[in-house]
Design a protein around this motif. Sequence first.
Motif, PDB file in Angstrom:
ATOM      1  N   ARG A 117      -1.837  -3.044  33.749  1.00 47.96           N
ATOM      2  CA  ARG A 117      -1.163  -1.520  35.251  1.00 47.96           C
ATOM      3  C   ARG A 117       0.223  -2.226  35.622  1.00 47.96           C
ATOM      4  NH1 ARG A 117      -0.632  -3.446  40.657  1.00 47.96           N
ATOM      5  NH2 ARG A 117      -1.212  -5.092  40.561  1.00 47.96           N
ATOM      6  N   ILE A 118       0.538  -3.284  35.482  1.00 48.04           N
ATOM      7  CA  ILE A 118       1.757  -4.084  35.663  1.00 48.04           C
ATOM      8  C   ILE A 118       2.209  -3.715  35.075  1.00 48.04           C
ATOM      9  CG2 ILE A 118       0.663  -5.526  37.672  1.00 48.04           C
ATOM     10  CD1 ILE A 118       2.113  -7.829  34.943  1.00 48.04           C
ATOM     11  N   GLU A 119       2.530  -3.192  33.817  1.00 54.08           N
ATOM     12  CA  GLU A 119       4.106  -3.167  32.735  1.00 54.08           C
ATOM     13  C   GLU A 119       4.826  -1.602  32.745  1.00 54.08           C
ATOM     14  OE1 GLU A 119       3.951  -3.469  27.700  1.00 54.08           O
ATOM     15  OE2 GLU A 119       2.425  -2.035  28.085  1.00 54.08           O
ATOM     16  N   ASN A 120       5.484  -1.425  32.412  1.00 48.48           N
ATOM     17  CA  ASN A 120       6.969  -1.261  33.064  1.00 48.48           C
ATOM     18  C   ASN A 120       6.505   0.655  32.468  1.00 48.48           C
ATOM     19  OD1 ASN A 120       9.253   0.203  34.009  1.00 48.48           O
ATOM     20  ND2 ASN A 120      10.404   0.279  31.808  1.00 48.48           N
ATOM     21  N   LYS A 121       6.769   1.431  33.184  1.00 44.54           N
ATOM     22  CA  LYS A 121       6.177   2.719  32.675  1.00 44.54           C
ATOM     23  C   LYS A 121       7.338   4.008  32.597  1.00 44.54           C
ATOM     24  CE  LYS A 121       2.088   1.797  32.377  1.00 44.54           C
ATOM     25  NZ  LYS A 121       2.253   0.186  34.370  1.00 44.54           N
ATOM     26  N   ASP A 122       9.252   3.193  32.881  1.00 46.24           N
ATOM     27  CA  ASP A 122      10.357   4.073  32.668  1.00 46.24           C
ATOM     28  C   ASP A 122      11.401   3.667  31.630  1.00 46.24           C
ATOM     29  OD1 ASP A 122       8.778   5.451  34.617  1.00 46.24           O
ATOM     30  OD2 ASP A 122       9.668   3.520  36.118  1.00 46.24           O
ATOM     31  N   GLU A 127      11.534  -0.754  26.197  1.00 41.42           N
ATOM     32  CA  GLU A 127      11.702  -0.730  27.574  1.00 41.42           C
ATOM     33  C   GLU A 127      10.031  -1.080  28.815  1.00 41.42           C
ATOM     34  OE1 GLU A 127      14.955   1.179  30.370  1.00 41.42           O
ATOM     35  OE2 GLU A 127      15.141   2.060  28.177  1.00 41.42           O
ATOM     36  N   THR A 128       9.021  -0.200  27.649  1.00 39.18           N
ATOM     37  CA  THR A 128       8.190  -0.619  28.572  1.00 39.18           C
ATOM     38  C   THR A 128       7.515  -1.250  27.578  1.00 39.18           C
ATOM     39  OG1 THR A 128       7.425   1.587  26.905  1.00 39.18           O
ATOM     40  CG2 THR A 128       8.117   2.492  29.137  1.00 39.18           C
ATOM     41  N   PHE A 129       7.141  -1.880  26.956  1.00 42.55           N
ATOM     42  CA  PHE A 129       6.558  -2.781  25.742  1.00 42.55           C
ATOM     43  C   PHE A 129       6.776  -4.599  26.795  1.00 42.55           C
ATOM     44  CE2 PHE A 129       6.519  -6.213  22.569  1.00 42.55           C
ATOM     45  CZ  PHE A 129       5.303  -5.932  21.928  1.00 42.55           C
ATOM     46  N   GLU A 130       5.659  -4.788  27.292  1.00 45.09           N
ATOM     47  CA  GLU A 130       5.246  -6.262  28.139  1.00 45.09           C
ATOM     48  C   GLU A 130       6.770  -6.563  28.856  1.00 45.09           C
ATOM     49  OE1 GLU A 130       5.600  -8.915  24.057  1.00 45.09           O
ATOM     50  OE2 GLU A 130       3.534  -8.771  23.797  1.00 45.09           O
ATOM     51  N   LEU A 131       7.009  -5.588  29.610  1.00 43.87           N
ATOM     52  CA  LEU A 131       8.030  -5.840  31.069  1.00 43.87           C
ATOM     53  C   LEU A 131       7.110  -5.343  31.816  1.00 43.87           C
ATOM     54  CD1 LEU A 131      11.680  -4.844  28.800  1.00 43.87           C
ATOM     55  CD2 LEU A 131      10.603  -6.625  29.843  1.00 43.87           C
ATOM     56  N   ILE A 132       7.166  -6.114  33.218  1.00 44.09           N
ATOM     57  CA  ILE A 132       7.201  -6.179  34.121  1.00 44.09           C
ATOM     58  C   ILE A 132       7.301  -4.763  35.149  1.00 44.09           C
ATOM     59  CG2 ILE A 132       6.074  -6.853  36.616  1.00 44.09           C
ATOM     60  CD1 ILE A 132       5.599  -9.086  35.231  1.00 44.09           C
ATOM     61  N   PRO A 168      17.962  -3.214  30.036  1.00 47.95           N
ATOM     62  CA  PRO A 168      19.254  -2.561  30.874  1.00 47.95           C
ATOM     63  C   PRO A 168      19.173  -3.282  32.522  1.00 47.95           C
ATOM     64  CG  PRO A 168      17.914  -0.172  30.287  1.00 47.95           C
ATOM     65  CD  PRO A 168      17.431  -1.737  29.488  1.00 47.95           C
ATOM     66  N   LYS A 169      17.452  -2.581  33.246  1.00 47.26           N
ATOM     67  CA  LYS A 169      17.122  -3.189  34.268  1.00 47.26           C
ATOM     68  C   LYS A 169      16.974  -4.900  34.208  1.00 47.26           C
ATOM     69  CE  LYS A 169      15.637   1.154  34.642  1.00 47.26           C
ATOM     70  NZ  LYS A 169      13.924   2.276  35.576  1.00 47.26           N
ATOM     71  N   ASN A 170      16.862  -5.485  33.671  1.00 43.39           N
ATOM     72  CA  ASN A 170      16.666  -6.789  33.240  1.00 43.39           C
ATOM     73  C   ASN A 170      14.983  -7.252  34.201  1.00 43.39           C
ATOM     74  OD1 ASN A 170      19.285  -8.341  32.743  1.00 43.39           O
ATOM     75  ND2 ASN A 170      19.839  -7.354  34.397  1.00 43.39           N
ATOM     76  N   LEU A 171      14.353  -6.482  33.900  1.00 43.91           N
ATOM     77  CA  LEU A 171      13.424  -6.402  33.175  1.00 43.91           C
ATOM     78  C   LEU A 171      12.275  -7.862  33.141  1.00 43.91           C
ATOM     79  CD1 LEU A 171      11.431  -3.168  32.880  1.00 43.91           C
ATOM     80  CD2 LEU A 171      12.802  -4.121  35.550  1.00 43.91           C
ATOM     81  N   ILE A 172      11.101  -8.378  34.138  1.00 42.00           N
ATOM     82  CA  ILE A 172      11.053  -9.494  33.874  1.00 42.00           C
ATOM     83  C   ILE A 172       9.987  -9.869  32.655  1.00 42.00           C
ATOM     84  CG2 ILE A 172       9.579 -11.463  34.838  1.00 42.00           C
ATOM     85  CD1 ILE A 172      12.741 -10.698  35.688  1.00 42.00           C
TER      86      ILE A 172
END
Length: 264
Positions: A117-122, A127-132, A168-172
Amino acid sequence: MTFNETEILEQLDLAFNGEPSKYYPTGQPEDIKYNFFLDLEHGYCETAGNRIHLYADSTRWIVVFEKSGYQNRGTSAEIELNYIGNCIDYPIDKYPERNYITNANNIILIDPTEFERIENKDGEEMETFELIGQNIKEIKIRDNIVQFDNNYQNYEKLGIDIRDYDNPKNLIGFGDFIRYLHETNPALISATEEEIRKHIPKDIPKLMTIDEFHFVSAYDKTNPPSRQETYQLIAKILTTKNVTNWKPTQKPNNSWKNWESGHL
């Protein structure tokens, strides 16, 4: 049945080498027995917190290793408890062909559904692998809804390195978040006393919890627990029931910051 320091260290050495002890259920010849030891460098677990719990009375003793972290193969955050002692109710998974007997119990903190649910979709694939996701506000941990801090600078202040590639967005990262919780609210991802006691006698006294200690790699087989100060002191505490015997001379190094893990 009394016990002594030698027996405790022998049992710790067996777990260190993955060999079942005499206290395991006899079972059948085809049964498989696992005897796990604390591992802060496991490739499939991005370690966050870890502690050691000690229990004993005149005839019984138990060491419980506790470790929390992100399981990168199971996409879940978990607590792993490893039990070593002479009065453990060993978890058994029963199957028609054989039983699996172990000294480990796992507690789910964040399940795969919540991570999905919380994984990044963009963005690009990585960028969508194990990032919130950037817009996530809350995350469910067990039955608690926790506010999510998406400011990467707050993580870096705690020594948590945010992924610097394909981000690039410094996601957690998933593992970053568990480590952040350990640094800011450790009780949230720690085992409760009730959870720890699930596989040990309810009436055995707890002597102490050790939060900081000197750790030696579980992969250094030339240096078993019986030769390490940490476990020699633990054996003394268990036999004397005197917690003032915890007087380590070696510097604590069991923080996740000192060990590489979750890299596979």
